[in-house]
Scaffold this active site. Structure first.
Site, PDB file in Angstrom:
ATOM      1  N   GLY A  10       5.263  53.834  11.467  1.00  0.00           N
ATOM      2  CA  GLY A  10       6.845  53.785  11.499  1.00  0.00           C
ATOM      3  C   GLY A  10       7.207  54.018  13.050  1.00  0.00           C
ATOM      4  N   TYR A 129      19.634  54.319  -1.115  1.00  0.00           N
ATOM      5  CA  TYR A 129      18.788  55.044  -0.125  1.00  0.00           C
ATOM      6  C   TYR A 129      19.196  56.441   0.000  1.00  0.00           C
ATOM      7  CZ  TYR A 129      17.251  56.082   4.800  1.00  0.00           C
ATOM      8  OH  TYR A 129      16.614  56.925   5.787  1.00  0.00           O
TER       9      TYR A 129
HETATM   10  N1  NAP Z   1      15.695  54.715  11.160  1.00  0.00           N
HETATM   11  C1  NAP Z   1      16.806  55.315  10.934  1.00  0.00           C
HETATM   12  O1  NAP Z   1      17.658  54.690  11.625  1.00  0.00           O
HETATM   13  C2  NAP Z   1      16.897  56.685  10.261  1.00  0.00           C
HETATM   14  C3  NAP Z   1      18.136  57.183  10.128  1.00  0.00           C
HETATM   15  C4  NAP Z   1      18.130  58.294   9.425  1.00  0.00           C
HETATM   16  C5  NAP Z   1      16.983  59.014   9.035  1.00  0.00           C
HETATM   17  N2  NAP Z   1      15.751  58.263   9.138  1.00  0.00           N
HETATM   18  C6  NAP Z   1      14.644  58.987   8.574  1.00  0.00           C
HETATM   19  O2  NAP Z   1      13.835  58.984   9.487  1.00  0.00           O
HETATM   20  C7  NAP Z   1      12.322  58.892   9.113  1.00  0.00           C
HETATM   21  C8  NAP Z   1      11.617  58.028  10.138  1.00  0.00           C
HETATM   22  O3  NAP Z   1      12.152  56.732   9.982  1.00  0.00           O
HETATM   23  P1  NAP Z   1      11.713  55.390  10.847  1.00  0.00           P
HETATM   24  O4  NAP Z   1      13.012  54.967  11.690  1.00  0.00           O
HETATM   25  O5  NAP Z   1      10.279  55.860  11.639  1.00  0.00           O
HETATM   26  O6  NAP Z   1      11.376  54.685   9.654  1.00  0.00           O
HETATM   27  P2  NAP Z   1      10.300  53.338   9.764  1.00  0.00           P
HETATM   28  O7  NAP Z   1      10.194  53.014  11.126  1.00  0.00           O
HETATM   29  O8  NAP Z   1      11.032  52.296   8.739  1.00  0.00           O
HETATM   30  O9  NAP Z   1       8.989  53.778   9.335  1.00  0.00           O
HETATM   31  C9  NAP Z   1       8.772  54.065   8.006  1.00  0.00           C
HETATM   32  C10 NAP Z   1       7.288  54.209   7.577  1.00  0.00           C
HETATM   33  O10 NAP Z   1       6.971  54.419   6.265  1.00  0.00           O
HETATM   34  C11 NAP Z   1       5.929  53.563   5.867  1.00  0.00           C
HETATM   35  N3  NAP Z   1       6.153  53.321   4.210  1.00  0.00           N
HETATM   36  C12 NAP Z   1       7.032  52.773   3.741  1.00  0.00           C
HETATM   37  N4  NAP Z   1       6.746  52.592   2.394  1.00  0.00           N
HETATM   38  C13 NAP Z   1       5.136  53.066   2.339  1.00  0.00           C
HETATM   39  C14 NAP Z   1       4.536  53.269   1.320  1.00  0.00           C
HETATM   40  N5  NAP Z   1       4.508  52.944   0.245  1.00  0.00           N
HETATM   41  N6  NAP Z   1       3.173  53.958   1.535  1.00  0.00           N
HETATM   42  C15 NAP Z   1       3.096  54.267   2.973  1.00  0.00           C
HETATM   43  N7  NAP Z   1       3.846  54.337   3.902  1.00  0.00           N
HETATM   44  C16 NAP Z   1       5.035  53.494   3.568  1.00  0.00           C
HETATM   45  C17 NAP Z   1       6.097  52.317   6.608  1.00  0.00           C
HETATM   46  O11 NAP Z   1       4.940  51.540   6.504  1.00  0.00           O
HETATM   47  P3  NAP Z   1       4.898  49.889   7.053  1.00  0.00           P
HETATM   48  O12 NAP Z   1       4.811  50.217   8.528  1.00  0.00           O
HETATM   49  O13 NAP Z   1       3.380  49.742   6.616  1.00  0.00           O
HETATM   50  O14 NAP Z   1       5.817  49.204   6.538  1.00  0.00           O
HETATM   51  C18 NAP Z   1       6.555  52.664   7.927  1.00  0.00           C
HETATM   52  O15 NAP Z   1       5.490  52.842   8.810  1.00  0.00           O
HETATM   53  C19 NAP Z   1      12.522  58.502   7.780  1.00  0.00           C
HETATM   54  O16 NAP Z   1      12.428  59.871   6.914  1.00  0.00           O
HETATM   55  C20 NAP Z   1      13.944  57.941   7.737  1.00  0.00           C
HETATM   56  O17 NAP Z   1      14.516  58.161   6.316  1.00  0.00           O
HETATM   57  C21 NAP Z   1      15.965  57.119   9.793  1.00  0.00           C
END
Ligand code: NAP
Length: 313
Positions: A10, A129
């Site tokens: 991610g 979510y």
């Molecule tokens: N993105 C935002 O704007 C945002 C905003 C506020 C908070 N956050 C929080 O910040 C954190 C990081 O977000 P991010 O942007 O880095 O998210 P991201 O790019 O969507 O990455 C999430 C990762 O989680 C993995 N994942 C999902 N389902 C899974 C499963 N069943 N088993 C194992 N791995 C799994 C995904 O794997 P795959 O690569 O295989 O799909 C992906 O690599 C999270 O806690 C999110 O809730 C994000």
């Protein structure tokens, strides 16, 4: 110590891979990064087996179910990954004197507050979510309340961008294809660089070969300043033009629209600005503010640097 990072593929997981390459974090530590292929977080037995085998002293959970709109119809899966999986990690950490670093979201708030949210403000998520992430926060707090040998930090963040799909990349792509854009101007928040967030997370939790001793709890972690999606899109387009990218759109061809004019399956908070005073105080107490290279860099400077970097690729 053994450090285990979930979610290696991610945006945040990749940022941790980059941060943890620094020698100050490498020395004396065995670091393992896992993605979905190595450990599917919807299967608790896979998490437990991995934890019992690797025995991490620091767990970093950068994984999450982040498909905000899809979650409205995949509630069970969203809760399995965002609530049950962190609960299993927290129970392990709490009973093995380990440290858990977890990430949550501004979407735990309903957005009706005037001004920035603090960690003391009541959560009231509008979307599935947001509800699943709130349940994850509660499960972690409960696990450490019951059996508090370890320590935890939940860093609530917002509008993350890094190496992966995000709003900034979408705007850049649209700006190459279209001559005008409409972007929401009445939802406010703080764009956060995954690199910046991983840096904060590493400094907060790692002290050479040991976990750093910090005060367990929820912390808001976003850079200085705030904006709305229209403000962010305008800066992205201007920064790309300044970096000599060929675009169809100019900043004046971006029109502000209300969120009501762009309905999506999952409702979003209108205001999700987060106050970082609590984290600032904790970082000062730990003597880290002066050591963190980018702690005080405002969101707009970080976005400009990110767009410039993307323009080189
Ligand atoms: N993105 C935002 O704007 C945002 C905003 C506020 C908070 N956050 C929080 O910040 C954190 C990081 O977000 P991010 O942007 O880095 O998210 P991201 O790019 O969507 O990455 C999430 C990762 O989680 C993995 N994942 C999902 N389902 C899974 C499963 N069943 N088993 C194992 N791995 C799994 C995904 O794997 P795959 O690569 O295989 O799909 C992906 O690599 C999270 O806690 C999110 O809730 C994000």
């Amino acid at each position: 110590m053994n450090i285990l990072v979930f979610g290696k593929d991610g945006q945040l997981g990749k940022a941790f891979q980059e941060q943890l390459q620094h020698s100050s974090f490498q020395m004396g530590n065995m670091i393992r990064f896992v993605g979905r292929n190595e450990c599917d977080l919807s299967d608790t037995s896979q998490i437990t087996n991995l934890l019992n085998t690797f025995q991490p002293r620091l767990l970093i959970n950068a994984a999450a179910y982040t498909a905000v709109d899809k979650a409205e119809t995949e509630s069970d899966l969203a809760f399995a990954i965002n609530a049950t999986a962190p609960e299993v990690m927290a129970q392990y950490a709490a009973s093995h004197e380990a440290t858990l670093l977890h990430f949550s979201t501004d979407y735990v708030f309903d957005g009706f507050k005037q001004g920035s949210y603090t960690e003391l403000d009541r959560t009231n998520p509008l979307s599935v979510y947001g509800k699943s992430k709130e349940a994850g926060e509660r499960a972690i707090q409960h696990a450490f309340f019951d059996d508090s040998q370890g320590q935890y930090a939940i860093l609530r963040t917002s509008w993350v961008y890094g190496d992966g799909g995000n709003f900034i990349r979408t705007i850049l792509q649209l700006a190459k294809e279209r001559t005008s854009l409409q972007v929401i101007d009445d939802q406010y928040g703080v764009p956060t660089s995954a690199t910046w967030l991983a840096e904060v997370g590493c400094y907060l939790t790692i002290d050479g070969e040991k976990p750093k001793q910090f005060t367990s709890g929820v912390y808001h972690a976003v850079p200085l300043g705030e904006t709305n999606w229209y403000g962010l899109a305008s800066l992205v387009v201007q920064s790309a033009l300044d970096a000599c990218q060929q675009l169809q759109v100019s900043p004046t061809a971006i029109s502000p629209i209300p969120a009501s004019g762009y309905p999506l399956p999952a409702p979003r908070p209108m205001n999700s600005c987060l106050s970082t005073n609590k984290l600032q105080i904790e970082l000062e107490r730990l003597g880290l503010v002066s050591k963190l290279p980018h702690w005080n860099t405002p969101w707009d400077e970080q976005v400009t640097a990110y767009v410039k970097q993307l323009s080189k690729n």
